[in-house]
Enzyme design. Sequence first.
Site, PDB file in Angstrom:
ATOM      1  N   GLY A  38       4.673  -9.863   0.618  1.00 31.14           N
ATOM      2  CA  GLY A  38       4.554 -11.302   0.375  1.00 31.14           C
ATOM      3  C   GLY A  38       3.435 -11.601  -0.600  1.00 31.14           C
ATOM      4  O   GLY A  38       3.583 -12.406  -1.532  1.00 31.14           O
ATOM      5  N   ASP A  39       2.292 -10.955  -0.409  1.00 32.69           N
ATOM      6  CA  ASP A  39       1.161 -11.129  -1.321  1.00 32.69           C
ATOM      7  C   ASP A  39       1.464 -10.566  -2.701  1.00 32.69           C
ATOM      8  O   ASP A  39       1.187 -11.191  -3.731  1.00 32.69           O
ATOM      9  CB  ASP A  39      -0.071 -10.421  -0.748  1.00 32.69           C
ATOM     10  CG  ASP A  39      -0.721 -11.198   0.381  1.00 32.69           C
ATOM     11  OD1 ASP A  39      -0.961 -12.402   0.216  1.00 32.69           O
ATOM     12  OD2 ASP A  39      -0.998 -10.598   1.433  1.00 32.69           O
ATOM     13  N   ILE A  40       1.996  -9.349  -2.737  1.00 34.71           N
ATOM     14  CA  ILE A  40       2.232  -8.681  -4.015  1.00 34.71           C
ATOM     15  C   ILE A  40       3.306  -9.405  -4.813  1.00 34.71           C
ATOM     16  O   ILE A  40       3.206  -9.557  -6.039  1.00 34.71           O
ATOM     17  CB  ILE A  40       2.593  -7.210  -3.776  1.00 34.71           C
ATOM     18  CG1 ILE A  40       1.359  -6.464  -3.252  1.00 34.71           C
ATOM     19  CG2 ILE A  40       3.109  -6.554  -5.051  1.00 34.71           C
ATOM     20  CD1 ILE A  40       1.621  -5.036  -2.835  1.00 34.71           C
TER      21      ILE A  40
END
Length: 402
Positions: free
Chosen positions: A181-183
């Site tokens: 999700g962050d990447i």
Amino acid sequence: MAPPTSTPTAAPNANTPLEGVRVIDCTQMLSGPFATQLLADMGAEVIKIERPTRGDITRSVGPEIGDSGITAYFASLNRGKQSIELNMASEEGAAALESLAESADVLIENYRPGTMDKWGLGYEDLREVNENLVYCSISGFLEGPYRDMPAFDMVVQALGGSMSITGQADGPPARPGIPIGDICAGMYAVIGITTALYNDEGQYIDVPMFEGLVSWLTERAGRTFVTEEPYPRQGTVHPSLAPYRTFETADGWFAVAIGSDDTWVGFCEAIDRPDLADDDRFTVNNDRVANRDALTSELEPIFANRTNDEWFDLFRDQGLPGAPVQNTVDVFEDEHLKESGTLDDLTIDGVDLPFPLCPIEFSGSTTRSGHEPPQLGEHTESVLSSVLSADALAAVRSGSEN
């Protein structure tokens, strides 16, 4: 684009794709720092704004690298950046950031929506001092019922469907081992920023974690639309291809990805079981999927008789798709990765840290390597003295100490 007014972090003669681009990095944790790390790898001058005395949250998330005062988490996302301590919530800090923004090409932030506006540092505020500024916000969600929810990787993975399709069929949902999700948001931020720079005009970019991760469902979404059923959770097994899964070997696990009937015939010959290709249960892919359990029973004892290295040598020799499952120690000893030139030869306090660089190759330019992560506030004086008067710098310094 406005040229940098302080010394770039790239080597003086480096021919990097984003050389001369100045980025104000008002991010912390993972999504934003991942984006600005990519921009730094491609040659941008990245000025990281950090909270006085505490800095980025990841500075306190261990393990620490030797006695360097730098954590592995922070180092993995902040190499080659400049760090300045600045309390953006204070009048002096906000004024200093505004001065920095005058000479910047990009500002990126990942605070909760409305935070930068509250400090007088939103897009509409800063475009008054730099109408060409590309302003990127990484948020959890676009406008809608979830807009103001706190968003962490776990939250968007749960809502975005990826957890539901990860794990064994008879087990609970699992969080993928990588914080996708962050990447995902960080990569979309870089796409948006570089696109805006190409268009050579200032604009606001809102990059959501949730909607971004939903877009990664791709074929999983397509299958769901057609079948009107949730995409199945099946571990490493593919719902539409067989054999397409991992098998336990004499010393580990080996991933096999047979994607066509022709490849299946070659695979059967390579493992000395040509009879399987003639078996009516396994002749074409649809039959192999329908008789998956029987096929697995045939193949499991075969793979158990050889090591990962033996299988990998065989698959490479025969041009078959398959590879051993490597852990995060194995992968950085991988012969191909070492020779591909994508690892950064970095040593901090006696600890070797061959972090991967941006893996994009350009025919006419290069990405950077060999840059250490900054100590907290290491560049405060050198960066701010180029845009602030002595009195204003002293006021910022005093505000940081308080």
